[in-house]
Every structure is written in structure tokens, then in C-alpha cells.
Design an enzyme around this catalytic site. Structure first.
Site, PDB file in Angstrom:
ATOM      1  CE  LYS A 134     -80.935  42.564 -38.962  1.00  0.00           C
ATOM      2  NZ  LYS A 134     -81.389  43.853 -38.801  1.00  0.00           N
ATOM      3  CE  LYS A 181     -85.783  42.323 -33.133  1.00  0.00           C
ATOM      4  NZ  LYS A 181     -86.341  43.792 -33.534  1.00  0.00           N
ATOM      5  CE  LYS A 202     -87.637  46.215 -40.403  1.00  0.00           C
ATOM      6  NZ  LYS A 202     -88.094  47.433 -40.570  1.00  0.00           N
TER       7      LYS A 202
HETATM    8  P1  ATP Z   1     -85.626  42.889 -38.036  1.00  0.00           P
HETATM    9  O1  ATP Z   1     -86.506  41.957 -36.936  1.00  0.00           O
HETATM   10  O2  ATP Z   1     -85.526  42.653 -39.716  1.00  0.00           O
HETATM   11  O3  ATP Z   1     -83.501  43.112 -37.838  1.00  0.00           O
HETATM   12  P2  ATP Z   1     -86.522  45.530 -36.403  1.00  0.00           P
HETATM   13  O4  ATP Z   1     -87.918  45.372 -36.912  1.00  0.00           O
HETATM   14  O5  ATP Z   1     -85.886  44.814 -35.495  1.00  0.00           O
HETATM   15  O6  ATP Z   1     -86.057  44.311 -37.542  1.00  0.00           O
HETATM   16  P3  ATP Z   1     -85.755  47.648 -36.845  1.00  0.00           P
HETATM   17  O7  ATP Z   1     -86.036  48.820 -38.155  1.00  0.00           O
HETATM   18  O8  ATP Z   1     -84.274  47.117 -36.614  1.00  0.00           O
HETATM   19  O9  ATP Z   1     -86.774  46.709 -36.875  1.00  0.00           O
HETATM   20  O10 ATP Z   1     -86.632  48.605 -35.595  1.00  0.00           O
HETATM   21  C1  ATP Z   1     -86.961  49.864 -35.499  1.00  0.00           C
HETATM   22  C2  ATP Z   1     -87.337  49.664 -34.214  1.00  0.00           C
HETATM   23  O11 ATP Z   1     -88.403  49.600 -34.216  1.00  0.00           O
HETATM   24  C3  ATP Z   1     -86.732  50.278 -33.136  1.00  0.00           C
HETATM   25  O12 ATP Z   1     -86.838  51.266 -32.343  1.00  0.00           O
HETATM   26  C4  ATP Z   1     -86.667  48.400 -32.466  1.00  0.00           C
HETATM   27  O13 ATP Z   1     -86.386  48.387 -31.055  1.00  0.00           O
HETATM   28  C5  ATP Z   1     -88.385  48.782 -32.718  1.00  0.00           C
HETATM   29  N1  ATP Z   1     -88.645  47.614 -32.696  1.00  0.00           N
HETATM   30  C6  ATP Z   1     -88.240  46.099 -33.456  1.00  0.00           C
HETATM   31  N2  ATP Z   1     -88.824  45.152 -33.139  1.00  0.00           N
HETATM   32  C7  ATP Z   1     -89.756  45.396 -31.529  1.00  0.00           C
HETATM   33  C8  ATP Z   1     -90.053  44.318 -31.250  1.00  0.00           C
HETATM   34  N3  ATP Z   1     -90.577  43.017 -31.105  1.00  0.00           N
HETATM   35  N4  ATP Z   1     -91.168  45.162 -30.089  1.00  0.00           N
HETATM   36  C9  ATP Z   1     -90.269  46.213 -30.159  1.00  0.00           C
HETATM   37  N5  ATP Z   1     -89.990  47.716 -30.343  1.00  0.00           N
HETATM   38  C10 ATP Z   1     -89.805  47.037 -31.842  1.00  0.00           C
END
Ligand code: ATP
Ligand code: LTN
Length: 334
Positions: free
Chosen positions: A115, A197, A200
Site C-alpha cells: 500500500k 490476487k 477491489k
Molecule cells: P484491497 O485489494 O483493496 O486491498 P481487499 O479486496 O483485500 O482490498 P479487504 O477488505 O482488505 O479487501 O479484505 C476483506 C476480506 O476478503 C479479507 O478477509 C481478505 O483476506 C479477503 N480477500 C480479499 N481478497 C481476496 C481474494 N482475492 N481471495 C480470497 N480472499 C480475499
């Protein structure tokens, strides 16, 4: 009996549009586990301001996320669904835990490194101490289990280390939490680059399926998903794009790898991608309908926000008072 159940805590940031990764990696498991545990599901809006947010947009997204938790199947009467910013104990415990966390530990966090490279113009102290606030979230509720995706494992390890350090000095104050990773979907990859991965914050909208995407968009994104030059639906490390689609299909249908491989034996990627798309539509459509319905009922959602904030405050304050006493803050005079 409610009291005999173990405690579960988890949270998501109210930033960006939720993806299928968030759903299969976290939200879906939350629903599966919700009967078995005494659950706290938090909208971690305080974590969100570690990157710059538009205030009106943050407020809108936070409410949408809270509504989505319910739309996904979490019963707000049995599960405590609330906003982090409504429970001041989160920030207070985070301050105390800051004093028990080493700079070196925080410097090793890969999310901080990621980040801070993405937001080079705003590497603020909050971004650095983000995992301490997360530790406070979990430890306030004496959580036994924390369901998260693989990317959060490092933060959970840090939470355990800090809790053990604190307990080592003051006695058994905190429950040491365990991570819970789902069997399928703990790491859903980008549809455009299976080495990354699904996230969002990805700038390419075709890389992610958003939970609010309409059926046509979902089918189209799967059709465009990156695979490879042969046409065999097989789960293998040298076929990361296809393996990711198999994982998504498994998570959506409950089928095993063998069943999926058999189902598409001799068929091309076209049929396979369409089936994956349709399986995802059938998971997301009911969630979207329920979300639309719930969003109309302002009084119902407002009431949940109010009641659950009180419940969360009660539990969190109990732990906070104990910690304050342990570290030597003066007693409150009543
Ligand atoms: P960003 O990508 O903007 O950092 P994020 O998509 O990781 O955000 P978070 O709010 O940080 O979103 O994550 C919420 C939950 O979703 C966490 O438990 C995280 O581990 C899970 N998660 C996020 N992306 C994935 C993914 N690609 N596959 C499985 N679990 C995920
Ligand atoms: N850091 C997490 C969100 C989060 C969380 C938590 C998850 C904040 N506090 C407590 C589980 C438990 C993330 O970025 N996904």
C-alpha cells in the site's frame, strides 16, 4: 447456550466494490460459521481512512457493506454486525497495543509495503500501524477464531505475537486467536493476471467480478478471462488461469476438482467459462436481490446499527477496562 459458544470476529474495509475474492475468501465462510460461534462482524471504517477517502462516499459504502453482510445471510439478531467507528474502544486499545508492538514487526508487513508503494504520496502513520488496530479489533472481543483470506495471515500472526507478549507481562488477559481459512477460495486470483490476487483496488475492471455485477457482465468477464493456449480443463500449477477458474467453480458449486475435470473432459474452454459464469450468477443473483430489498428498509437497518453498536460497546469496554487496569491507569471513581 449462547455463552458456551466460542467467539468469532472478522471485518472488512468499506473501500471499493467488493469482489468475488472477498465473498469466497471471507463472507461466505462467515455465513457458514455463524451458527457455531458467537459472532462479531465489523465494518472497519477506521481502517479505511489509512488511504484518502471521500467522506460522503465512505459513509455510503460503509452502510452498503453493513447491508451486504445481512444480504449474504448473516442474521443481525444472532450476529453482532456493527461499525468500528461506533465503538471507541477499538481506537483506545489500539493505542495501548501500539506500545507493545515493535517498529521492526510492522516494517515486515507486506500489505504495508504494497500500500505504501501504491500511495507513495500519503505514507501516513496510520497505514503503518494498521495491523495494530486490527489486533485491537480481534483482541477486544476475545475472539477464538478469525475467518480471513490468505492475504491476512501475516496480520493475524502479528496479532497473536502481540497478545502473547502482553499476556506474558500481565497474565492471561487476551484469548490467543486462530485464523480460519476456507478449504476453497482462500485466494481467488485476478481474471486478467492469475499471478495476482483478485483485488477491489485493481484498476482493470475486467480483472475482478464485483458482487454487484449484472449477469451479462459476469458472463462477459469470464469469457475474457486469461487461460492458456491448450484447451484442457485441468487443475495444475502450470495452468494458473484455468486452476483459478476451477477454484471459482468449486467454490460456487461445491464440486471437487475431479468432478470438475470429468465434467469438462473433451470440452473446450468456451463451455467451461460459460458454466463458471453461470454458477457465479446463480450465487450472486439472490444476494443482489436481497441487498436491493434490504436497502429500501431504512428503519430496519438503522435499528440494527443502533442495537448492535450497544452490544459491541458493552463487550469491548469490558476488555478495555481490564487492560487499562493491568497497564496501570487510575481507577474510575463512580
Ligand atoms: P484491497 O485489494 O483493496 O486491498 P481487499 O479486496 O483485500 O482490498 P479487504 O477488505 O482488505 O479487501 O479484505 C476483506 C476480506 O476478503 C479479507 O478477509 C481478505 O483476506 C479477503 N480477500 C480479499 N481478497 C481476496 C481474494 N482475492 N481471495 C480470497 N480472499 C480475499
Ligand atoms: N485487515 C483486514 C480487515 C480487518 C480485519 C480485522 C479482518 C480489519 N480488522 C479484524 C479480520 C479481523 C483486511 O484488510 N482485509
Amino acid at each position: 447456550m449462547e455463552d458456551e459458544k466460542k467467539t468469532l470476529f472478522s471485518g472488512m474495509q468499506a473501500t471499493g466494490n467488493l469482489t468475488l475474492g472477498n465473498y469466497f475468501g471471507a463472507l461466505k465462510n462467515w455465513v457458514t460459521l455463524s451458527d457455531e460461534y458467537n459472532c462479531f462482524y465489523c465494518v472497519v471504517d477506521e481502517h479505511s481512512i489509512t488511504v484518502r477517502q471521500d467522506p460522503a462516499e465512505l459513509r455510503r459504502r460503509a452502510r452498503a457493506l453493513l447491508t451486504l453482510y445481512i444480504a449474504a445471510g448473516l442474521d443481525p439478531e444472532k450476529n453482532c454486525i456493527y461499525y468500528q467507528s461506533h465503538v471507541s474502544a477499538h481506537a483506545e486499545l489500539a493505542w495501548i497495543l501500539n506500545c507493545y508492538t515493535y517498529m521492526g514487526e510492522l516494517q515486515r508487513m507486506t500489505q504495508f509495503k504494497d500500500k505504501s508503494s501504491k500511495h507513495a504520496d500519503n505514507i501516513n502513520a496510520g497505514l503503518f500501524t494498521y495491523p495494530v488496530l486490527m489486533a485491537a479489533d480481534i483482541l477486544l472481543f476475545q475472539a477464538d477464531v478469525v475467518p480471513v483470506g490468505i492475504d491476512q495471515m501475516q496480520h493475524l500472526e502479528l496479532t497473536r505475537d502481540v497478545a502473547q507478549r502482553f499476556n506474558g507481562i500481565y497474565g492471561d488477559v487476551f484469548t490467543i486467536p486462530e485464523a480460519y481459512l476456507g478449504k476453497v477460495g482462500a485466494k481467488i486470483m485476478s481474471l486478467q493476471d492469475p499471478a495476482k490476487k483478485m483485488s477491489k483496488s485493481d484498476e482493470n475492471p475486467n480483472a475482478s467480478i464485483y458482487l454487484m455485477d449484472d449477469p451479462d457482465t459476469i458472463i462477459r468477464k469470464f469469457k475474457r478471462a486469461v487461460t492458456d493456449s491448450d484447451s484442457e480443463v485441468r487443475y495444475a500449477p502450470e495452468k494458473p488461469g484455468v486452476s483459478n477458474l476451477i477454484d471459482i467453480y468449486r467454490a460456487a458449486t461445491g464440486k471437487s476438482i475431479e468432478e470438475v475435470e470429468r465434467e469438462f473432459d473433451g470440452k473446450g474452454y468456451g463451455d467451461f467459462k460459460l458454466a463458471v459464469g453461470e454458477s457465479v450468477v446463480s450465487v450472486l443473483k439472490p444476494l443482489q436481490d436481497r441487498f436491493a430489498e434490504l436497502s429500501k428498509d431504512k428503519t430496519y437497518i438503522d435499528n440494527i446499527i443502533k442495537i448492535n453498536a450497544e452490544r459491541a460497546n458493552y463487550v469491548a469496554t469490558k476488555t478495555l477496562r481490564k487492560v487499562q487496569k493491568k497497564v496501570g491507569f487510575p481507577e474510575r471513581i463512580r
